[in-house]
Design a protein around this motif. Structure first.
Motif, short mmCIF file in Angstrom:
data_model
loop_
_atom_site.label_atom_id
_atom_site.label_comp_id
_atom_site.label_asym_id
_atom_site.label_seq_id
_atom_site.Cartn_x
_atom_site.Cartn_y
_atom_site.Cartn_z
N VAL A 131 0.83 -1.21 0.00
CA VAL A 131 0.00 0.00 0.00
C VAL A 131 0.86 1.26 0.00
N GLU A 132 1.97 1.23 0.74
CA GLU A 132 2.84 2.41 0.83
C GLU A 132 3.44 2.81 -0.52
N ARG A 133 3.42 1.90 -1.49
CA ARG A 133 3.99 2.19 -2.82
C ARG A 133 2.94 2.76 -3.78
N HIS A 134 1.71 2.92 -3.35
CA HIS A 134 0.69 3.51 -4.22
C HIS A 134 1.07 4.93 -4.64
N VAL A 135 1.91 5.58 -3.84
CA VAL A 135 2.37 6.92 -4.20
C VAL A 135 3.22 6.89 -5.47
N ASP A 136 3.73 5.72 -5.86
CA ASP A 136 4.55 5.59 -7.07
C ASP A 136 3.72 5.71 -8.35
N TRP A 137 2.43 5.44 -8.26
CA TRP A 137 1.62 5.47 -9.48
C TRP A 137 0.37 6.32 -9.37
N MET A 138 0.04 6.79 -8.18
CA MET A 138 -1.12 7.67 -8.00
C MET A 138 -0.63 9.12 -7.89
N LEU A 139 -0.91 9.91 -8.90
CA LEU A 139 -0.47 11.31 -8.90
C LEU A 139 -1.03 12.09 -7.71
N ASP A 140 -2.22 11.79 -7.27
CA ASP A 140 -2.86 12.53 -6.19
C ASP A 140 -2.40 12.09 -4.80
N ALA A 141 -1.76 10.93 -4.68
CA ALA A 141 -1.31 10.42 -3.39
C ALA A 141 0.09 10.96 -3.10
N ARG A 142 0.19 11.84 -2.11
CA ARG A 142 1.48 12.46 -1.77
C ARG A 142 2.27 11.64 -0.77
N TRP A 174 -8.10 9.17 -12.01
CA TRP A 174 -7.93 7.73 -11.79
C TRP A 174 -7.55 7.01 -13.08
N ARG A 175 -8.13 7.43 -14.19
CA ARG A 175 -7.78 6.83 -15.48
C ARG A 175 -6.30 7.06 -15.77
N HIS A 176 -5.83 8.28 -15.51
CA HIS A 176 -4.41 8.60 -15.70
C HIS A 176 -3.55 7.75 -14.74
N ASN A 177 -3.99 7.61 -13.49
CA ASN A 177 -3.25 6.79 -12.54
C ASN A 177 -3.13 5.34 -13.02
N LEU A 178 -4.20 4.81 -13.60
CA LEU A 178 -4.14 3.43 -14.10
C LEU A 178 -3.17 3.29 -15.26
N LYS A 179 -3.07 4.30 -16.08
CA LYS A 179 -2.07 4.26 -17.16
C LYS A 179 -0.66 4.26 -16.58
N ARG A 180 -0.45 5.04 -15.52
CA ARG A 180 0.85 5.05 -14.84
C ARG A 180 1.13 3.68 -14.21
N LEU A 181 0.10 3.08 -13.59
CA LEU A 181 0.27 1.75 -13.01
C LEU A 181 0.65 0.74 -14.10
N ALA A 182 -0.05 0.78 -15.22
CA ALA A 182 0.24 -0.15 -16.32
C ALA A 182 1.69 0.00 -16.77
N ARG A 183 2.15 1.23 -16.94
CA ARG A 183 3.55 1.44 -17.35
C ARG A 183 4.52 0.88 -16.31
N LEU A 184 4.23 1.12 -15.04
CA LEU A 184 5.09 0.63 -13.96
C LEU A 184 5.16 -0.89 -13.96
N VAL A 185 4.02 -1.55 -14.07
CA VAL A 185 3.97 -3.01 -14.08
C VAL A 185 4.66 -3.56 -15.31
N GLU A 186 4.36 -3.00 -16.47
CA GLU A 186 4.90 -3.53 -17.73
C GLU A 186 6.40 -3.28 -17.85
N GLN A 187 6.92 -2.18 -17.32
CA GLN A 187 8.36 -1.91 -17.38
C GLN A 187 9.14 -2.82 -16.44
N ALA A 188 8.50 -3.27 -15.39
CA ALA A 188 9.19 -4.09 -14.39
C ALA A 188 9.38 -5.54 -14.83
N ARG A 189 8.81 -5.90 -15.95
CA ARG A 189 8.93 -7.30 -16.41
C ARG A 189 10.30 -7.59 -16.94
#
Length: 145
Positions: free
Chosen positions: A20-31, A130-145
């Motif tokens: 949960v603490e890493r949600h700040v890595d992909w949620m623009l609104d989570a500081r 949230w849509r933008h955050n999900l795109k950031r999440l997708a990039r983060l997950v896909e780059q980590a492969r």
């Protein structure tokens, strides 16, 4: 509700969202995220997320209410903005890809516009964020492969 197809299996997506603490890595609104319980994972975990949307900063108090690894994570919001939210992960393409769906049911106080604020802010502004955050999440997950 917003969703995104992620080019990774649910197990890989869960590895990224489970801390949960890493949600700040992909949620623009989570500081920042500060835990209010010793527990860091699973149902009953309590935390405060400093959330910033435009000029507005809130301390969103949350508790994890659903925890089904690789399938679902749900929260209850009990701060200034109250309600519930949920992440659902569904396998597609024989579990090679994941449909990630983010659902929120939020109630705004009168000083944030009440019901009108919910309609304009929650359904229009926040869903775009949230849509933008999900795109950031997708990039983060896909780059980590």
């Amino acid at each position: 509700m917003v969703s995104e197809e992620i080019d990774a299996p649910p197990a890989r997506v869960w590895q990224v969202i489970e801390p949960v603490e890493r949600h700040v890595d992909w949620m623009l609104d989570a500081r920042s995220i500060r835990f209010e319980s010793d527990q860091r994972r699973g149902t009953g975990t309590r935390f405060v997320c400093e959330t910033k949307v435009g000029p507005l900063t809130l301390h969103d108090r949350m508790e994890i209410t659903e925890w089904d690894p690789e399938r679902r994570m749900g929260v209850r919001h009990s701060g200034v903005v109250s309600g519930s939210g949920r992440f659902d992960l569904a396998p597609i393409d024989l579990e090679r890809r994941t449909r990630f769906t983010w659902t929120e049911e939020l109630r705004f106080p009168w000083f944030l516009g009440g019901r009108l604020g919910e309609l304009l802010g929650g359904r229009w502004i926040l869903s775009r964020l949230w849509r933008h955050n999900l795109k950031r999440l997708a990039r983060l997950v896909e780059q980590a492969r």
